[in-house]
Design a protein around this motif. Structure first.
Motif, PDB file in Angstrom:
ATOM      1  N   GLN A 238     -25.643  13.919 -46.060  1.00 47.23           N
ATOM      2  CA  GLN A 238     -24.358  13.304 -45.407  1.00 47.23           C
ATOM      3  C   GLN A 238     -24.754  11.697 -44.886  1.00 47.23           C
ATOM      4  N   GLY A 241     -23.709   9.408 -47.276  1.00 41.45           N
ATOM      5  CA  GLY A 241     -22.545   9.180 -47.422  1.00 41.45           C
ATOM      6  C   GLY A 241     -21.689  10.368 -48.062  1.00 41.45           C
ATOM      7  N   LEU A 242     -22.548  11.612 -48.526  1.00 43.17           N
ATOM      8  CA  LEU A 242     -21.741  12.655 -49.186  1.00 43.17           C
ATOM      9  C   LEU A 242     -21.151  13.649 -48.227  1.00 43.17           C
ATOM     10  N   SER A 243     -19.840  13.980 -48.166  1.00 45.51           N
ATOM     11  CA  SER A 243     -19.221  14.396 -47.242  1.00 45.51           C
ATOM     12  C   SER A 243     -18.916  15.962 -47.547  1.00 45.51           C
ATOM     13  N   THR A 244     -18.983  16.292 -48.889  1.00 41.08           N
ATOM     14  CA  THR A 244     -18.769  17.896 -48.928  1.00 41.08           C
ATOM     15  C   THR A 244     -19.727  18.188 -50.163  1.00 41.08           C
ATOM     16  N   GLU A 247     -18.384  17.073 -53.554  1.00 41.39           N
ATOM     17  CA  GLU A 247     -18.794  15.815 -53.813  1.00 41.39           C
ATOM     18  C   GLU A 247     -20.050  15.274 -54.366  1.00 41.39           C
TER      19      GLU A 247
ATOM     20  N   LYS B  50     -17.575   6.257 -47.746  1.00 42.31           N
ATOM     21  CA  LYS B  50     -16.515   6.274 -48.452  1.00 42.31           C
ATOM     22  C   LYS B  50     -15.266   5.480 -47.188  1.00 42.31           C
ATOM     23  N   VAL B  82     -13.814   7.738 -44.493  1.00 42.79           N
ATOM     24  CA  VAL B  82     -13.658   9.304 -44.932  1.00 42.79           C
ATOM     25  C   VAL B  82     -15.141   9.812 -44.803  1.00 42.79           C
ATOM     26  N   HIS B  83     -15.182  11.038 -43.940  1.00 45.68           N
ATOM     27  CA  HIS B  83     -16.366  11.590 -43.841  1.00 45.68           C
ATOM     28  C   HIS B  83     -16.253  12.995 -43.490  1.00 45.68           C
ATOM     29  N   VAL B  84     -17.404  13.789 -42.633  1.00 49.25           N
ATOM     30  CA  VAL B  84     -17.278  14.924 -42.375  1.00 49.25           C
ATOM     31  C   VAL B  84     -16.482  15.255 -41.304  1.00 49.25           C
ATOM     32  N   VAL B  87     -12.946  15.218 -43.345  1.00 51.19           N
ATOM     33  CA  VAL B  87     -12.589  16.221 -44.546  1.00 51.19           C
ATOM     34  C   VAL B  87     -13.432  17.084 -44.677  1.00 51.19           C
TER      35      VAL B  87
END
Lengths: 392, 92
Positions: A238, A241-244, A247, B50, B82-84, B87
Motif C-alpha cells: 500500500q 501505491g497498490l490499492s487493491t 491491482e 495513482k 486514488v488509493h485505499v 477505492v
C-alpha cells in the motif's frame, strides 16, 4: 520468419543449449553425483532435495519433475545416480524417461555399484562419452514456434507491475504471435485476478481448471487460518501505491501478455497446447521456475524489483528490472535495465522489443548473467509433508 | 513543478505519478512514451501512487492496465489521489 540456432531432438523439439545432466534421485546420492560433475567439464549437477519419507502426491510430483528435466529439449542426455533404498528409485525413473525419449539415459545405484569411488568411476566415463557426443552435434536453424518461454517474478517492488512485467507481456504476445508458447504460474499471485483470467480461458474446461487451482489454494490458506485477501495488498504494498489485491495481481499477470489462456497445467507437466499456458506453481521462485523447466521451457525471463542471483540447471534465465537502483547495485546479476519505462523515457512497447531481441540473442548462444556464474538452483515443490508435529 | 504521470492502457481512468507530487503540480500524462494531456494534481501524492485522469463517480470502476482494479467509494475528481481511502476491492 525469425530463425534461431539450436539442437534438434528426435521427438521434433529444439533445444537452445546442449546439456548433459547428472541427477541424484535421493539426497544421499548428492555428494557422489556432485563429485562426478566436478570431474567432467560441462556436466550439470542437479541435486535431490528429498529421499525417503515421501508420500502421496509428492512422489508422483517428484518423478514427473525429474523426468521432465531429462526430457527438456535443452538436454542431450542424462545420468541418474541413486542410493538403492530410496522412495524414487533410479532404474524405474530411467525406464519412465526412456519410454518418452530416444535420448541417452543412464542409471546406477551406489549400493549396487559398491560405494562412491566405483560409482564415480563408472559415471565419469559415461559422462565424458556423452559430453563428447553432445559436442559433435551440429546446430541447426529453427523457428520460434518451437520455443516455450517460462516467465516468473520475484523480489517484486512497486516498479515490477509498472515496467518489467508489462514489457514482458509485450514480448510474450510477440512470441505467441509467431506460434511460440509462453508459460506463467505462481498461483498465489493469481488470487484476485480469477475473474479476469477466467474470461481469457479458451474454453470452459480451461476456465474450470484455472478456478480450481486458484480457489483450491485459497481454501488451503483458509484451512491454515490465513486470510490471503485480507493480507493483500500488504502495508508495504500500500505504501508503494497498490490499492487493491486486483491491482497487485494484475501487475503480476501482465507478464503473460494478452492472448487467450490455452491450457492449465499441473506442476512440472509438459503442455500439449501451444500459445499461453498457466502452470500451478508455488510462490517460492526456485520451485516455480524448476517446475517450468521440467515442462520443457527452453528459457526463462525473470522479472525482479529487489534483485536476485538465481539460475536454473536446464534453461538460461534472463533477469530484468524496472528499478534503476537495483540494476546499478546488482548489475552482475541483472541482465536488462528497463527503468527507462519508469522514468517515462522508454515506452512499454520499446521495453518489450528489447526483451524479445535479447531472447533471440540468448537462443543463439549469448550467456545470461546467471549462466556466466554457472548458477543451477533447483527445488522441486512437494505437498504432503508429514512428521512435522507441533510439540509445543 | 513539472513531472510525469504514466497511463498504462488507453482505457485507464487512473495513472501513476513518476515522482512525488504536490497539490498544484501540473504533470504531463504519458502513454507509450508520448505526452497526451496535462493533469493538475490535487493532493500530495507519493511516487508510483495513482491519480485520477478522468472523473470517477461513486460505485464506478477504477481501471488500470485496461482492467478493473476496484470500485470508487466516493466521487473522485481529475487529479485526486486514488488509493485505499476512496477505492475498494471488487470482491467484498
Amino acid at each position: 520468419m525469425i530463425k534461431v540456432k539450436g539442437y534438434k531432438r528426435a521427438d521434433g523439439s529444439y533445444g537452445i543449449r546442449n546439456k548433459v545432466i547428472i541427477m541424484a534421485s535421493v539426497g544421499c546420492a548428492n555428494e557422489t553425483a556432485r563429485r562426478v560433475a566436478e570431474n567432467v567439464n560441462g556436466l550439470v549437477f542437479i541435486q535431490a532435495g528429498k529421499g525417503c519419507g515421501q508420500v502421496g502426491d509428492a512422489v508422483e510430483i517428484t518423478k514427473r519433475t525429474m523426468t521432465g528435466f531429462a526430457l527438456n529439449p535443452n538436454v542431450y542426455g542424462a545420468i541418474i545416480i541413486g542410493l538403492g533404498c530410496e522412495t524414487i528409485q533410479p532404474f524405474p525413473l530411467q525406464d519412465r524417461i526412456m519410454a518418452a525419449t530416444d535420448k541417452p539415459v543412464y542409471a546406477m545405484s551406489i549400493q549396487e555399484e559398491g560405494g562412491t569411488i566405483r560409482t564415480i568411476d563408472k559415471a565419469t566415463r559415461i559422462a565424458r562419452k556423452l559430453l563428447t557426443e553432445a559436442s559433435k552435434q551440429p546446430q541447426v536453424e529453427f523457428d520460434l514456434s518451437h520455443l516455450l518461454l517460462a516467465t516468473n517474478c520475484g523480489g517484486s517492488d512497486a516498479t515490477s507491475g509498472l515496467a518489467p512485467n508489462p514489457a514482458l507481456g509485450v514480448a510474450s504476445d510477440k512470441l505467441v504471435a509467431v506460434g511460440g508458447s509462453v508459460m506463467f504460474g505462481e498461483t498465489t499471485e493469481l488470487i484476485g485476478t480469477e475473474h479476469i483470467l477466467a474470461r481469457r480461458a479458451k474454453d470452459e474446461q480451461t476456465k474450470d481448471r484455472l478456478l480450481t487451482i486458484i480457489h483450491g489454494l485459497e481454501q488451503q490458506f483458509a484451512d491454515l487460518g490465513v486470510d490471503v485477501r485480507g493480507a493483500n495488498p500488504s502495508p508495504g504494498n500500500q505504501k508503494g501505491g497498490l490499492s487493491t489485491l486486483e491491482e497487485k495481481a494484475l501487475g503480476g499477470i501482465s507478464k503473460g501478455g494478452t492472448t487467450p489462456i490455452n491450457e492449465v497445467l499441473k506442476y512440472g507437466e509438459i503442455p500439449s497446447e501451444k500459445g499461453l499456458v498457466v502452470m500451478d506453481t508455488p510462490g517460492y521462485d526456485i520451485e516455480s521456475v524448476t517446475g517450468m523447466s521440467a515442462a520443457g521451457a527452453q528459457l526463462c525471463v525473470f522479472t525482479t524489483g529487489r534483485g536476485t542471483p538465481i539460475g536454473n540447471p536446464i534453461m538460461p534465465m534472463l533477469k530484468i528490472t524496472g528499478n534503476k537502483i537495483t540494476y546499478q547495485k546488482m548489475d552482475d546479476n541483472i541482465d536488462l535495465d528497463l527503468s527507462g519505462i519508469v522514468d517515462g523515457k522508454m515506452s512499454i512497447e520499446e521495453g518489450g522489443q528489447m526483451i524479445f531481441d535479447k531472447l533471440i540473442d540468448i537462443c543463439n548462444g549469448e550467456q545470461t548473467k546467471a549462466e556466466s556464474f554457472g548458477f543451477n538452483e533447483v527445488a522441486i515443490y512437494r505437498n504432503n509433508e508429514v512428521w512435522c508435529c507441533n510439540l509445543d | 513543478m513539472s513531472g510525469k504521470i504514466l497511463r498504462m492502457n488507453p482505457k485507464d481512468n487512473v495513472g501513476m505519478v513518476l515522482q512525488d507530487a504536490n497539490p498544484g503540480d501540473a504533470l504531463t500524462v504519458l502513454y507509450e512514451g508520448q505526452p497526451e494531456a496535462t493533469v493538475t494534481v490535487k493532493d500530495a501524492t507519493d511516487i508510483y501512487h495513482k491519480v485520477a485522469l478522468a472523473p470517477i463517480k461513486t460505485d464506478e470502476y477504477v481501471v488500470k492496465y485496461g482492467e478493473l482494479i476496484g470500485v470508487a467509494t466516493q466521487d473522485i475528481a481529475v487529479g485526486e489521489h486514488v488509493h485505499v481511502f476512496n477505492v475498494r476491492s471488487i470482491k467484498v
